[in-house]
Enzyme design. Structure first.
Site, PDB file in Angstrom:
ATOM      1  N   GLY A  11       0.835  -1.208   0.000  1.00 25.21           N
ATOM      2  CA  GLY A  11       0.000   0.000   0.000  1.00 25.21           C
ATOM      3  C   GLY A  11       0.864   1.250   0.000  1.00 25.21           C
ATOM      4  O   GLY A  11       1.827   1.340   0.759  1.00 25.21           O
ATOM      5  N   ASP A 142       0.610   1.513   8.368  1.00 24.90           N
ATOM      6  CA  ASP A 142       0.134   0.671   9.483  1.00 24.90           C
ATOM      7  C   ASP A 142       1.064   0.733  10.699  1.00 24.90           C
ATOM      8  O   ASP A 142       0.669   0.369  11.799  1.00 24.90           O
ATOM      9  CB  ASP A 142       0.012  -0.790   9.032  1.00 24.90           C
ATOM     10  CG  ASP A 142      -1.041  -0.972   7.959  1.00 24.90           C
ATOM     11  OD1 ASP A 142      -1.766  -0.002   7.677  1.00 24.90           O
ATOM     12  OD2 ASP A 142      -1.134  -2.073   7.397  1.00 24.90           O
ATOM     13  N   GLU A 245     -10.469  -0.636  10.962  1.00 21.69           N
ATOM     14  CA  GLU A 245     -11.066  -1.550   9.966  1.00 21.69           C
ATOM     15  C   GLU A 245     -10.946  -3.008  10.424  1.00 21.69           C
ATOM     16  O   GLU A 245     -11.722  -3.859  10.017  1.00 21.69           O
ATOM     17  CB  GLU A 245     -10.363  -1.384   8.614  1.00 21.69           C
ATOM     18  CG  GLU A 245      -8.873  -1.766   8.664  1.00 21.69           C
ATOM     19  CD  GLU A 245      -8.152  -1.727   7.324  1.00 21.69           C
ATOM     20  OE1 GLU A 245      -8.754  -1.333   6.318  1.00 21.69           O
ATOM     21  OE2 GLU A 245      -6.963  -2.100   7.292  1.00 21.69           O
ATOM     22  N   ARG A 302      -3.878   7.639   3.196  1.00 26.27           N
ATOM     23  CA  ARG A 302      -2.491   7.326   2.815  1.00 26.27           C
ATOM     24  C   ARG A 302      -2.037   8.124   1.585  1.00 26.27           C
ATOM     25  O   ARG A 302      -0.895   8.023   1.169  1.00 26.27           O
ATOM     26  CB  ARG A 302      -2.305   5.823   2.605  1.00 26.27           C
ATOM     27  CG  ARG A 302      -3.059   5.247   1.435  1.00 26.27           C
ATOM     28  CD  ARG A 302      -2.868   3.741   1.336  1.00 26.27           C
ATOM     29  NE  ARG A 302      -3.415   3.257   0.092  1.00 26.27           N
ATOM     30  CZ  ARG A 302      -3.827   2.025  -0.124  1.00 26.27           C
ATOM     31  NH1 ARG A 302      -3.757   1.134   0.852  1.00 26.27           N
ATOM     32  NH2 ARG A 302      -4.290   1.659  -1.286  1.00 26.27           N
TER      33      ARG A 302
HETATM   34  O1  F6P Z   1      -0.839  -2.114   3.974  1.00 25.39           O
HETATM   35  C1  F6P Z   1      -1.384  -0.890   4.204  1.00 25.39           C
HETATM   36  C2  F6P Z   1      -2.863  -0.878   4.026  1.00 25.39           C
HETATM   37  O2  F6P Z   1      -3.151   0.462   3.784  1.00 25.39           O
HETATM   38  C3  F6P Z   1      -3.687  -1.449   5.171  1.00 25.39           C
HETATM   39  O3  F6P Z   1      -3.858  -0.582   6.242  1.00 25.39           O
HETATM   40  C4  F6P Z   1      -4.990  -1.763   4.484  1.00 25.39           C
HETATM   41  O4  F6P Z   1      -5.716  -2.788   5.134  1.00 25.39           O
HETATM   42  C5  F6P Z   1      -4.536  -2.218   3.147  1.00 25.39           C
HETATM   43  O5  F6P Z   1      -3.324  -1.565   2.888  1.00 25.39           O
HETATM   44  C6  F6P Z   1      -5.523  -1.932   2.051  1.00 25.39           C
HETATM   45  O6  F6P Z   1      -4.983  -2.339   0.874  1.00 25.39           O
HETATM   46  P1  F6P Z   1      -5.648  -2.121  -0.553  1.00 25.39           P
HETATM   47  O7  F6P Z   1      -5.766  -0.659  -0.767  1.00 25.39           O
HETATM   48  O8  F6P Z   1      -4.735  -2.796  -1.487  1.00 25.39           O
HETATM   49  O9  F6P Z   1      -7.004  -2.755  -0.474  1.00 25.39           O
END
Ligand code: F6P
Length: 408
Positions: A11, A142, A245, A302
């Site tokens: 991510g 995270d 979440e 993010r």
């Molecule tokens: O790994 C970071 C993160 O932002 C987590 O907090 C979140 O659960 C996940 O990525 C979401 O990923 P994606 O945007 O690929 O669904």
């Protein structure tokens, strides 16, 4: 080192590009001829999707723009390398490409899953007498990488979350109604509550802060939650609650699965967690008759480079630069870690640590920092997080909008 390559994985964060800037700048200072970028991480590398970063980063203006650009400039992936014994051909292909481009060092900017790639490649190189070195650069909103004090990306997301919550709290409190609106805000972070904990920062001299915070570290009890909402709604004209979440009941069932149990898995076997705020808001409305609202910060938390923490941007840059120095010293199979000095003024030292203790390990919020009686975070958490959100890097604006650096 003459030629090196850098990739981004997992991510994105608001500052993941600052680490690319740090890698590039330090490499050039050390006389590296070519800094390649892998497009879409190791997955793109396997398809020889490789660019020369001189094309984009040879001017200071563009390096500054890169620091202000959200998401992964190079493109990212969620790709798990197979076990070495199961897929020698994949590793042979990777090293063939490394040899073809005469690459001496590979840098991978990512979280705990992505660090598995550095572990596998450095292990393979060691047992097959390959000369290339492999260094991990930490990154994740995270904040769940072990060993390092914190992770680049976390401070900026924490700043965004606290700022947005302050704004939401003002909005929710606007109406002088008898019965409050209950606003439930969902925050990322999977199994670790670091990001949701940042909701505690919304309480300051000009804001009363959120009314309750629920982290995945503590099993979630729906009945207790409804009782707490009922109590808060009798005492207050506005109720704002932050939930992770990843909150799950005592049997490990995610609350978001109460709404829809069909959650997709990513390459690392993680369920895509989303929807617990909506599930809880609907439940509160049904059980209490109160007006509710669900907000999911989702990717905004993010991608908000316009509100990034300057401390975070600088640390992400320094992690990239330190990684290059380490590779130049011949280190391999390691990740850059940040160690907080025991000084009065906040200060960070950049060191290296064995990747085997880091890859695939998740660090949780210490239990003693969580107050379950009031659903809040205690002072040691605030002491830990406050320096990480300090400072701003103002975007470069054109026609009223921030400008970004993008790949052609
Ligand atoms: O790994 C970071 C993160 O932002 C987590 O907090 C979140 O659960 C996940 O990525 C979401 O990923 P994606 O945007 O690929 O669904």
């Amino acid at each position: 080192m003459k030629k090196i390559i850098v990739g981004q994985s997992g991510g994105p964060t608001a500052v993941i590009n600052s680490s690319v800037a740090g890698v590039y700048k330090k490499a050039k200072e050390l006389g590296v001829e070519t800094v390649y970028g892998m497009v879409y991480g190791i997955e793109g590398f396997l398809n020889e999707n490789i660019i020369d970063l001189d094309e984009y980063l040879s001017t200071d203006e563009n390096l500054e723009l890169l620091k202000r650009t959200p998401s992964a400039f190079l493109g990212s992936c969620r790709y798990k390398l197979p076990k070495i014994e199961d897929a020698k051909d994949v590793y042979e292909k990777i090293f063939k490409i490394l040899d073809k481009y005469e690459i001496d060092a590979l840098f991978y900017i990512g979280g705990n899953d992505s660090m598995d790639t550095i572990k596998m490649l450095s292990d393979y190189a060691k047992s097959n007498n390959k000369k290339q070195v492999f260094i991990g650069i930490p990154k994740t909103i995270d904040n769940d990488l072990p060993i390092t004090d914190h992770c680049p990306g976390y401070g900026s997301s924490a700043k965004y979350i606290a700022t947005s919550l302050k704004e939401i709290i003002r909005d929710n409190a606007s109406f002088g109604v008898k019965k409050p609106t209950v606003c439930i805000v969902e925050i990322m972070g999977r199994h670790a509550g670091w990001l949701t904990a940042a909701a505690e920062l919304s309480k300051d001299d000009t804001c009363e802060g959120v009314d309750a915070i629920y982290l995945p570290e503590i099993p979630f009890d729906i009945n207790k939650f409804i009782k707490n909402v009922e109590k808060l709604s009798k005492e207050k004209k506005s109720v704002v609650i932050a939930v992770s979440e990843g909150i799950a009941d005592k049997d490990g069932k995610f609350i978001c699965e109460y709404g829809s149990s069909d959650k997709k898995l990513d390459a690392f076997g993680h369920k895509q967690l989303s929807g617990c705020a909506k599930t809880l808001a609907d439940l509160v409305a049904e059980k209490t008759g109160l007006k509710t609202r669900a907000i999911e910060f989702s990717t905004l938390q993010r991608a908000a480079t316009h509100l990034a923490s300057l401390t975070d941007i600088n640390e992400a840059f320094n992690c990239g630069a330190r990684g290059v120095e380490a590779a130049n010293e011949g280190k391999t199979g390691m990740m850059v870690i940040m160690e907080r000095k025991q000084t009065r003024k906040y200060e960070i030292e950049y060191n290296l640590y064995d990747i085997h203790s880091i890859a695939n390990v998740e660090k949780k919020v210490p239990r003693e920092w969580i107050c379950t009686k009031h659903n809040k975070l205690k002072d040691p958490y605030l002491k830990y997080v406050k320096p990480l959100i300090e400072g701003e890097l103002i975007p470069i604006y054109k026609n009223g909008l921030p400008v970004h650096l993008i790949r052609k």
